[in-house]
Design a protein around this motif. Structure first.
Motif, short mmCIF file in Angstrom:
data_model
loop_
_atom_site.label_atom_id
_atom_site.label_comp_id
_atom_site.label_asym_id
_atom_site.label_seq_id
_atom_site.Cartn_x
_atom_site.Cartn_y
_atom_site.Cartn_z
N SER A 67 35.09 47.80 42.75
CA SER A 67 34.09 47.46 43.75
C SER A 67 33.48 48.75 44.27
CB SER A 67 34.71 46.67 44.91
OG SER A 67 35.27 45.47 44.44
N ARG A 140 27.87 46.33 38.23
CA ARG A 140 27.80 45.79 39.58
C ARG A 140 27.65 44.27 39.55
NH1 ARG A 140 24.74 50.51 40.23
NH2 ARG A 140 22.75 49.40 40.25
N LEU A 141 27.01 43.76 38.50
CA LEU A 141 26.91 42.31 38.34
C LEU A 141 28.30 41.72 38.11
CD1 LEU A 141 25.11 39.78 38.03
CD2 LEU A 141 24.96 40.32 35.59
N ALA A 143 31.07 42.92 39.16
CA ALA A 143 31.83 43.02 40.40
C ALA A 143 31.60 41.81 41.30
CB ALA A 143 31.45 44.31 41.14
N ASP A 144 30.43 41.19 41.17
CA ASP A 144 30.11 40.00 41.96
C ASP A 144 30.49 38.70 41.25
OD1 ASP A 144 29.03 41.52 44.03
OD2 ASP A 144 27.05 41.55 43.11
N ARG A 145 30.92 38.81 39.98
CA ARG A 145 31.20 37.61 39.20
C ARG A 145 32.58 37.68 38.53
NH1 ARG A 145 25.67 36.99 35.76
NH2 ARG A 145 26.95 35.45 34.66
N CYS A 146 33.53 38.28 39.25
CA CYS A 146 34.89 38.41 38.69
C CYS A 146 35.54 37.05 38.43
CB CYS A 146 35.76 39.23 39.64
SG CYS A 146 35.40 40.99 39.62
N GLN A 168 41.38 45.95 49.47
CA GLN A 168 40.31 45.80 48.49
C GLN A 168 40.85 45.22 47.19
OE1 GLN A 168 37.54 49.13 48.06
NE2 GLN A 168 37.59 48.87 45.85
N ARG A 171 41.60 41.51 47.62
CA ARG A 171 40.37 40.71 47.54
C ARG A 171 39.93 40.54 46.11
NH1 ARG A 171 38.95 43.83 52.08
NH2 ARG A 171 37.63 45.19 50.81
N SER A 175 39.62 36.96 43.77
CA SER A 175 38.37 36.53 43.14
C SER A 175 38.53 36.21 41.66
CB SER A 175 37.30 37.62 43.32
OG SER A 175 37.58 38.76 42.52
#
Length: 208
Positions: A67, A140-141, A143-146, A168, A171, A175
């Protein structure tokens, strides 16, 4: 920062993924395989599991830098600026690099000769350019779609990690469906070195 880069290799997560899959092809390894990685390598292992689910069966992500912080994103932008190579040594001095390394080990600081061996001949500009470029838009994409990662995942954290805080990593694990977290007390950012006996036992148990 000591390795040479082949033609077209910019150091993005996608580039690293291509190198790993290309190595598997060259060695005749069909997969799926178990991938173990530390820090950026842990992030790389997760990215490979997301990008190439056909190749990855499970992931052990040790203190994964999955992240990117605002500071990391800023660094990524700065490394692309013209003239970065000229100004980098003035900012990323040997003393600052040594402090980063020492923080990685926390109370388990390695001997001075080990610190010196890390820093000897290091190309500061190249090292930070590669580190900055790793966090590509595609990464980064991810990281938002783990939640799309299908591989079994074990996240290993050092309780005293200053670089990737335990919260962190918890979290991150939440996910990823079915993943688990192992927190090793007394270790910082390098738990596989600092608490190698406990780490090895957990690693073998997970892989079995």
């Amino acid at each position: 920062g000591r390795s040479t880069c082949g033609p077209g290799f910019e150091g993005t997560a996608e580039d690293h993924c291509a190198v790993h899959s290309g190595l598997m092809d060259a060695m005749g390894i069909e997969g799926p395989i178990d991938v173990v990685g530390h820090s950026m390598g842990g992030a790389m292992a997760l990215f490979m599991a997301w990008k190439r689910p056909d190749l990855v069966r499970s992931v052990v992500a040790i203190a994964p830098a999955a992240s990117p912080s605002a500071a990391a994103a800023k660094l990524a932008r700065i490394t692309r600026e013209e003239g970065f190579d000229e100004v980098a040594p003035a900012f990323f001095t040997r003393a600052r690099l040594a402090k980063i390394l020492e923080d990685a080990y926390g109370r388990n600081r390695p001997p001075q000769d080990v610190v010196d061996s890390y820093l000897e001949g290091l190309s500061v500009a190249r090292a930070f350019r590669i580190a900055g470029r790793f966090f590509s838009p595609g990464f980064r994409l991810m990281a938002d779609r783990c939640g799309e990662i299908a591989a079994r995942v074990l996240v290993v954290a050092g309780a005293d990690d200053r670089h990737v805080p335990v919260d962190q990593m918890r979290r991150l694990a939440r996910s990823i469906p079915g993943s688990s977290v192992l927190v090793l007390d007394g270790a910082a950012h390098c738990p596989h070195e600092e608490a190698w006996d406990r780490f090895n036992g957990a690693l073998i148990g997970f892989l079995q």
